[in-house]
Scaffold this motif. Structure first.
Motif, short mmCIF file in Angstrom:
data_model
loop_
_atom_site.label_atom_id
_atom_site.label_comp_id
_atom_site.label_asym_id
_atom_site.label_seq_id
_atom_site.Cartn_x
_atom_site.Cartn_y
_atom_site.Cartn_z
N ALA A 115 0.82 -1.22 0.00
CA ALA A 115 0.00 0.00 0.00
C ALA A 115 0.85 1.26 0.00
O ALA A 115 0.34 2.37 -0.16
CB ALA A 115 -0.94 0.01 1.21
N THR A 149 -4.42 2.09 2.27
CA THR A 149 -4.78 0.91 1.48
C THR A 149 -4.81 1.24 0.00
O THR A 149 -4.67 2.41 -0.41
CB THR A 149 -6.13 0.34 1.94
OG1 THR A 149 -6.35 -0.93 1.32
CG2 THR A 149 -7.27 1.28 1.63
N ALA A 150 -4.99 0.22 -0.82
CA ALA A 150 -5.15 0.35 -2.27
C ALA A 150 -5.64 -1.00 -2.76
O ALA A 150 -5.48 -2.02 -2.08
CB ALA A 150 -3.83 0.73 -2.95
N SER A 151 -6.23 -1.03 -3.94
CA SER A 151 -6.71 -2.30 -4.49
C SER A 151 -5.54 -3.24 -4.74
O SER A 151 -4.40 -2.81 -4.94
CB SER A 151 -7.45 -2.06 -5.81
OG SER A 151 -6.54 -1.66 -6.82
N SER A 152 -5.81 -4.54 -4.71
CA SER A 152 -4.74 -5.52 -4.95
C SER A 152 -4.17 -5.37 -6.36
O SER A 152 -2.98 -5.59 -6.59
CB SER A 152 -5.26 -6.95 -4.74
OG SER A 152 -6.34 -7.24 -5.61
N GLU A 153 -5.01 -4.97 -7.30
CA GLU A 153 -4.56 -4.75 -8.69
C GLU A 153 -3.51 -3.65 -8.74
O GLU A 153 -2.45 -3.80 -9.36
CB GLU A 153 -5.76 -4.36 -9.55
CG GLU A 153 -5.47 -4.28 -11.03
CD GLU A 153 -5.66 -5.62 -11.75
OE1 GLU A 153 -5.20 -5.71 -12.90
OE2 GLU A 153 -6.24 -6.54 -11.17
N VAL A 154 -3.81 -2.55 -8.07
CA VAL A 154 -2.89 -1.40 -8.06
C VAL A 154 -1.60 -1.76 -7.32
O VAL A 154 -0.49 -1.44 -7.78
CB VAL A 154 -3.56 -0.18 -7.40
CG1 VAL A 154 -2.53 0.92 -7.09
CG2 VAL A 154 -4.64 0.38 -8.32
N ARG A 155 -1.72 -2.45 -6.21
CA ARG A 155 -0.53 -2.81 -5.44
C ARG A 155 0.37 -3.76 -6.22
O ARG A 155 1.59 -3.65 -6.18
CB ARG A 155 -0.94 -3.41 -4.09
CG ARG A 155 -1.50 -2.37 -3.12
CD ARG A 155 -1.85 -2.96 -1.78
NE ARG A 155 -3.10 -3.68 -1.80
CZ ARG A 155 -3.32 -4.85 -1.20
NH1 ARG A 155 -2.35 -5.46 -0.54
NH2 ARG A 155 -4.50 -5.43 -1.24
N ASP A 166 -7.21 5.79 0.86
CA ASP A 166 -7.11 4.85 -0.26
C ASP A 166 -6.24 5.49 -1.34
O ASP A 166 -6.62 6.51 -1.93
CB ASP A 166 -8.50 4.54 -0.81
CG ASP A 166 -8.48 3.39 -1.83
OD1 ASP A 166 -7.49 3.29 -2.59
OD2 ASP A 166 -9.44 2.61 -1.86
N THR A 167 -5.09 4.88 -1.60
CA THR A 167 -4.11 5.48 -2.52
C THR A 167 -4.24 4.97 -3.96
O THR A 167 -3.40 5.30 -4.79
CB THR A 167 -2.68 5.19 -2.02
OG1 THR A 167 -2.39 3.78 -2.18
CG2 THR A 167 -2.53 5.58 -0.56
N SER A 168 -5.28 4.21 -4.25
CA SER A 168 -5.41 3.56 -5.56
C SER A 168 -5.30 4.56 -6.72
O SER A 168 -4.67 4.28 -7.74
CB SER A 168 -6.73 2.81 -5.66
OG SER A 168 -6.80 1.77 -4.72
N ASP A 169 -5.90 5.73 -6.56
CA ASP A 169 -5.94 6.71 -7.64
C ASP A 169 -5.14 7.97 -7.29
O ASP A 169 -5.40 9.05 -7.83
CB ASP A 169 -7.38 7.10 -7.96
CG ASP A 169 -8.20 5.91 -8.43
OD1 ASP A 169 -7.70 5.14 -9.27
OD2 ASP A 169 -9.34 5.74 -7.95
#
Length: 223
Positions: free
Chosen positions: A13, A145-151, A200-203
Motif C-alpha cells: 500500500a 490501502t489500495a486495491s490488490s490490482e494497483v498494489r 485509499d491510494t489507488s488513484d
C-alpha cells in the motif's frame, strides 16, 4: 507518550515510502516494523528452518537478536550485530515474514521493542497492527490501502525498473494470499482501528498521498 502516528495497511500500500517521507518532513523518527519482522525472516531462511515447522521457528527465535539504530537519520536494522538493511526487501524474505509474524512468540519480542521505541521518541510507525495493538493510544491512526490490482502493478513496475522479470498475476495472487493471512491470523490481525482515518491510494500519486498524510499529522498535532 509523545506525538506518535500509527500507519497500518496491507502489503504494497506504500506505507514505508509514505511514512518515511512524512517522518522526514515532520522531524519524527520513522519506525519500519515490517523491517524488524523481515530481519527475523532472513534469519530463519539463512538457518534453513522448515517454515511449516512452527516449533522449530519458536526454538530458533531466541537466537535472532534484532535491534534498531539510527545512523544519519536512517533506520538501520541489525541482525546479530550485522547491518541487514540490504537483504530485507526480497520477495522471499517478505513472504517468509508473513508466515512467521503471526506466531505469538515472535510478535511478543517485536511488540515490546516497538513500544519501547515509541515511549521515548516522537515517531511515525507503520505495520499491520500498530493502531490496534502496538500504539492503541497514538495521537493519529491512519489505515493506508489500495486495491490488490494497483498494489501488484506497483510491485511489478518496481521490479521491472530494476531489470527483474516477474509475473504480474503471480505477484497479485501472492499479495492477495498475504492479505488473507494477515487479516485472518489469530494474533493481532490486520484491521482498521475504529478511530483510524482511511486513505485509499489507488488513484493517488505518491506526492498526493504524502501531502494528505502531512495534513492529517499537522492537524492532529494542533488538537
Amino acid at each position: 507518550m509523545g506525538f506518535n502516528v500509527a500507519v497500518d495497511g496491507p502489503a504494497g500500500a506504500g506505507k514505508s515510502t509514505i511514512a518515511k517521507a512524512a517522518a522526514k518532513e515532520l522531524n519524527l523518527i520513522y519506525v519500519d516494523t515490517g523491517a524488524m519482522y523481515r530481519a527475523i525472516a532472513l534469519f530463519m531462511l539463512r538457518e534453513g528452518v522448515d517454515l511449516s515447522d512452527r516449533q522449530a521457528i519458536i526454538e530458533k527465535c531466541p537466537r535472532a537478536d534484532v535491534t534498531i539504530r539510527y545512523e544519519d537519520g536512517v533506520q538501520v536494522v541489525f541482525l546479530n550485530g550485522e547491518n541487514v538493511n540490504a537483504f530485507l526487501r526480497t520477495e522471499e524474505v517478505g513472504e517468509t515474514a508473513s508466515v512467521i509474524s503471526p506466531i505469538p512468540e515472535v510478535r511478543k519480542n517485536m511488540v515490546a521493542l516497538q513500544k519501547e521505541l515509541a515511549a521515548h521518541s516522537d515517531c511515525i510507525m507503520d505495520g499491520r497492527d500498530i493502531g490496534t495493538c502496538v500504539l492503541p493510544d497514538a495521537r493519529l491512526k491512519i489505515y493506508l490501502t489500495a486495491s490488490s490490482e494497483v498494489r501488484a502493478k506497483r510491485r511489478y513496475d518496481e521490479l521491472a525498473a530494476k531489470g527483474v522479470e516477474s509475473d504480474f498475476q503471480k505477484i497479485k495472487a501472492d499479495i492477495e494470499e498475504r492479505d488473507y493471512r494477515d487479516m485472518h491470523r489469530e494474533i493481532s490481525p490486520l484491521k482498521k482501528a475504529e478511530d483510524a482515518v482511511i486513505v485509499d491510494t489507488s488513484d493517488m500519486t505518491v506526492d498526493e498521498v504524502i501531502a494528505s498524510i502531512l495534513k492529517l499529522c499537522r492537524d492532529a498535532r494542533q488538537r
